[in-house]
Write a protein that holds these residues in place. Sequence first.
Motif, PDB file in Angstrom:
ATOM      1  N   ALA A  98       0.828  -1.209   0.000  1.00  0.00           N
ATOM      2  CA  ALA A  98       0.000   0.000   0.000  1.00  0.00           C
ATOM      3  C   ALA A  98       0.860   1.257   0.000  1.00  0.00           C
ATOM      4  CB  ALA A  98      -0.930  -0.010   1.212  1.00  0.00           C
ATOM      5  N   HIS A  99       1.868   1.296   0.865  1.00  0.00           N
ATOM      6  CA  HIS A  99       2.615   2.547   1.017  1.00  0.00           C
ATOM      7  C   HIS A  99       3.763   2.691   0.033  1.00  0.00           C
ATOM      8  CE1 HIS A  99       0.252   4.438   4.068  1.00  0.00           C
ATOM      9  NE2 HIS A  99      -0.009   3.204   4.490  1.00  0.00           N
ATOM     10  N   GLU A 100       4.178   1.621  -0.626  1.00  0.00           N
ATOM     11  CA  GLU A 100       5.071   1.810  -1.770  1.00  0.00           C
ATOM     12  C   GLU A 100       4.310   2.529  -2.878  1.00  0.00           C
ATOM     13  OE1 GLU A 100       6.846  -1.958  -2.811  1.00  0.00           O
ATOM     14  OE2 GLU A 100       8.200  -1.892  -1.075  1.00  0.00           O
ATOM     15  N   ALA A 101       3.036   2.165  -3.083  1.00  0.00           N
ATOM     16  CA  ALA A 101       2.217   2.847  -4.087  1.00  0.00           C
ATOM     17  C   ALA A 101       2.011   4.313  -3.714  1.00  0.00           C
ATOM     18  CB  ALA A 101       0.873   2.133  -4.243  1.00  0.00           C
ATOM     19  N   VAL A 102       1.707   4.570  -2.449  1.00  0.00           N
ATOM     20  CA  VAL A 102       1.540   5.963  -2.004  1.00  0.00           C
ATOM     21  C   VAL A 102       2.880   6.696  -2.134  1.00  0.00           C
ATOM     22  CG1 VAL A 102       0.937   7.479  -0.075  1.00  0.00           C
ATOM     23  CG2 VAL A 102      -0.354   5.360  -0.435  1.00  0.00           C
ATOM     24  N   GLY A 103       3.956   6.032  -1.736  1.00  0.00           N
ATOM     25  CA  GLY A 103       5.281   6.643  -1.832  1.00  0.00           C
ATOM     26  C   GLY A 103       5.620   7.067  -3.249  1.00  0.00           C
ATOM     27  N   ARG A 104       5.349   6.199  -4.210  1.00  0.00           N
ATOM     28  CA  ARG A 104       5.594   6.561  -5.616  1.00  0.00           C
ATOM     29  C   ARG A 104       4.764   7.783  -6.001  1.00  0.00           C
ATOM     30  NH1 ARG A 104       5.290   0.916  -5.818  1.00  0.00           N
ATOM     31  NH2 ARG A 104       7.332   0.003  -6.272  1.00  0.00           N
ATOM     32  N   ALA A 105       3.518   7.809  -5.547  1.00  0.00           N
ATOM     33  CA  ALA A 105       2.630   8.923  -5.883  1.00  0.00           C
ATOM     34  C   ALA A 105       3.109  10.247  -5.308  1.00  0.00           C
ATOM     35  CB  ALA A 105       1.210   8.624  -5.418  1.00  0.00           C
ATOM     36  N   VAL A 106       3.836  10.205  -4.192  1.00  0.00           N
ATOM     37  CA  VAL A 106       4.317  11.449  -3.580  1.00  0.00           C
ATOM     38  C   VAL A 106       5.770  11.747  -3.947  1.00  0.00           C
ATOM     39  CG1 VAL A 106       2.638  11.327  -1.705  1.00  0.00           C
ATOM     40  CG2 VAL A 106       4.962  10.424  -1.344  1.00  0.00           C
ATOM     41  N   GLY A 107       6.326  10.957  -4.869  1.00  0.00           N
ATOM     42  CA  GLY A 107       7.638  11.296  -5.412  1.00  0.00           C
ATOM     43  C   GLY A 107       8.810  10.435  -5.005  1.00  0.00           C
ATOM     44  N   LEU A 108       8.585   9.350  -4.259  1.00  0.00           N
ATOM     45  CA  LEU A 108       9.711   8.454  -3.967  1.00  0.00           C
ATOM     46  C   LEU A 108      10.054   7.700  -5.239  1.00  0.00           C
ATOM     47  CD1 LEU A 108       8.748   6.918  -0.492  1.00  0.00           C
ATOM     48  CD2 LEU A 108      10.324   8.794  -0.965  1.00  0.00           C
ATOM     49  N   ASN A 109      11.361   7.612  -5.531  1.00  0.00           N
ATOM     50  CA  ASN A 109      11.772   6.879  -6.720  1.00  0.00           C
ATOM     51  C   ASN A 109      12.076   5.422  -6.367  1.00  0.00           C
ATOM     52  OD1 ASN A 109      14.610   6.594  -5.988  1.00  0.00           O
ATOM     53  ND2 ASN A 109      14.853   8.765  -6.495  1.00  0.00           N
ATOM     54  N   GLU A 110      12.267   4.604  -7.367  1.00  0.00           N
ATOM     55  CA  GLU A 110      12.467   3.170  -7.139  1.00  0.00           C
ATOM     56  C   GLU A 110      13.721   2.887  -6.323  1.00  0.00           C
ATOM     57  OE1 GLU A 110      10.203   0.758  -7.622  1.00  0.00           O
ATOM     58  OE2 GLU A 110       8.939   2.425  -8.289  1.00  0.00           O
ATOM     59  N   GLY A 111      14.784   3.667  -6.517  1.00  0.00           N
ATOM     60  CA  GLY A 111      16.001   3.481  -5.724  1.00  0.00           C
ATOM     61  C   GLY A 111      15.746   3.744  -4.243  1.00  0.00           C
ATOM     62  N   GLU A 112      14.977   4.789  -3.950  1.00  0.00           N
ATOM     63  CA  GLU A 112      14.631   5.092  -2.556  1.00  0.00           C
ATOM     64  C   GLU A 112      13.750   3.999  -1.966  1.00  0.00           C
ATOM     65  OE1 GLU A 112      14.845   9.971  -2.975  1.00  0.00           O
ATOM     66  OE2 GLU A 112      12.981   8.922  -3.483  1.00  0.00           O
ATOM     67  N   ILE A 113      12.782   3.538  -2.723  1.00  0.00           N
ATOM     68  CA  ILE A 113      11.901   2.466  -2.246  1.00  0.00           C
ATOM     69  C   ILE A 113      12.690   1.181  -2.038  1.00  0.00           C
ATOM     70  CG2 ILE A 113       9.966   0.967  -2.926  1.00  0.00           C
ATOM     71  CD1 ILE A 113       8.656   3.542  -4.099  1.00  0.00           C
ATOM     72  N   ASP A 114      13.591   0.859  -2.960  1.00  0.00           N
ATOM     73  CA  ASP A 114      14.423  -0.344  -2.817  1.00  0.00           C
ATOM     74  C   ASP A 114      15.272  -0.277  -1.556  1.00  0.00           C
ATOM     75  OD1 ASP A 114      13.388  -1.374  -5.174  1.00  0.00           O
ATOM     76  OD2 ASP A 114      15.150  -0.837  -6.393  1.00  0.00           O
ATOM     77  N   ALA A 115      15.856   0.895  -1.286  1.00  0.00           N
ATOM     78  CA  ALA A 115      16.682   1.057  -0.081  1.00  0.00           C
ATOM     79  C   ALA A 115      15.831   0.858   1.170  1.00  0.00           C
ATOM     80  CB  ALA A 115      17.340   2.437  -0.064  1.00  0.00           C
ATOM     81  N   LEU A 116      14.645   1.452   1.192  1.00  0.00           N
ATOM     82  CA  LEU A 116      13.755   1.287   2.347  1.00  0.00           C
ATOM     83  C   LEU A 116      13.359  -0.171   2.520  1.00  0.00           C
ATOM     84  CD1 LEU A 116      11.631   4.491   1.770  1.00  0.00           C
ATOM     85  CD2 LEU A 116      13.090   4.054   3.764  1.00  0.00           C
ATOM     86  N   ARG A 117      13.039  -0.850   1.417  1.00  0.00           N
ATOM     87  CA  ARG A 117      12.661  -2.263   1.472  1.00  0.00           C
ATOM     88  C   ARG A 117      13.804  -3.121   2.006  1.00  0.00           C
ATOM     89  NH1 ARG A 117      11.810  -3.490  -3.761  1.00  0.00           N
ATOM     90  NH2 ARG A 117       9.900  -2.284  -3.851  1.00  0.00           N
ATOM     91  N   ALA A 118      15.043  -2.696   1.756  1.00  0.00           N
ATOM     92  CA  ALA A 118      16.222  -3.427   2.245  1.00  0.00           C
ATOM     93  C   ALA A 118      16.553  -3.074   3.698  1.00  0.00           C
ATOM     94  CB  ALA A 118      17.423  -3.126   1.350  1.00  0.00           C
TER      95      ALA A 118
END
Length: 184
Positions: A98-118
């Motif tokens: 849910a919040h990866e989708a929201v994060g993308r919508a508010v401007g988080l890029n895939e590299g930032e999301i990948d780092a958070l997921r790690a």
Amino acid sequence: MSRLEPLPPSRLGPEARRLYDAITQGPRATGPQHFALTREDGGLNGPFNAFLLSPGLGAALQGVGAALRYDGTLSARSREIAILTVATAWDSAFELEAHEAVGRAVGLNEGEIDALRAGDVPDLADRHEAACARLARAMTRGDVSDALWQEDAELVGAPTVFEISTIVGYYSTLALQMRVFRVG
């Protein structure tokens, strides 16, 4: 397999129905939908179905969540970074999706999301965002050291630290509930 059967609106008593309506007709339901609040039968997805078990407590939790998402002072990016930090710490599948989708919508890029997921703090150019991310990560690990307080809490201010700690506590509560009830 979930330990809690879906509670469609047709099976709800008056208090639970008021809570259901607050969730499905409140701020979460207006604007862009980045994840589905309801199932095909009208039952609530994610943590919200369990809220209906105790409508008074569920309403209080729903109110805290809505305040954090829609009335907080953190930037949308900082808020989603903190939420995703908690979701990763708890390995909470629903919150991650849910919040990866929201994060993308508010401007988080895939590299930032990948780092958070790690479980890492992303490389963030904005000092305030980076401080919020480090604080959220420390909180998911149990505490904020004196050194981190001096470096980051003093930069963002005590009200922001309060908001981040509330996000960490709230989303940790949801993650625990979803783990206990085996909500995907």
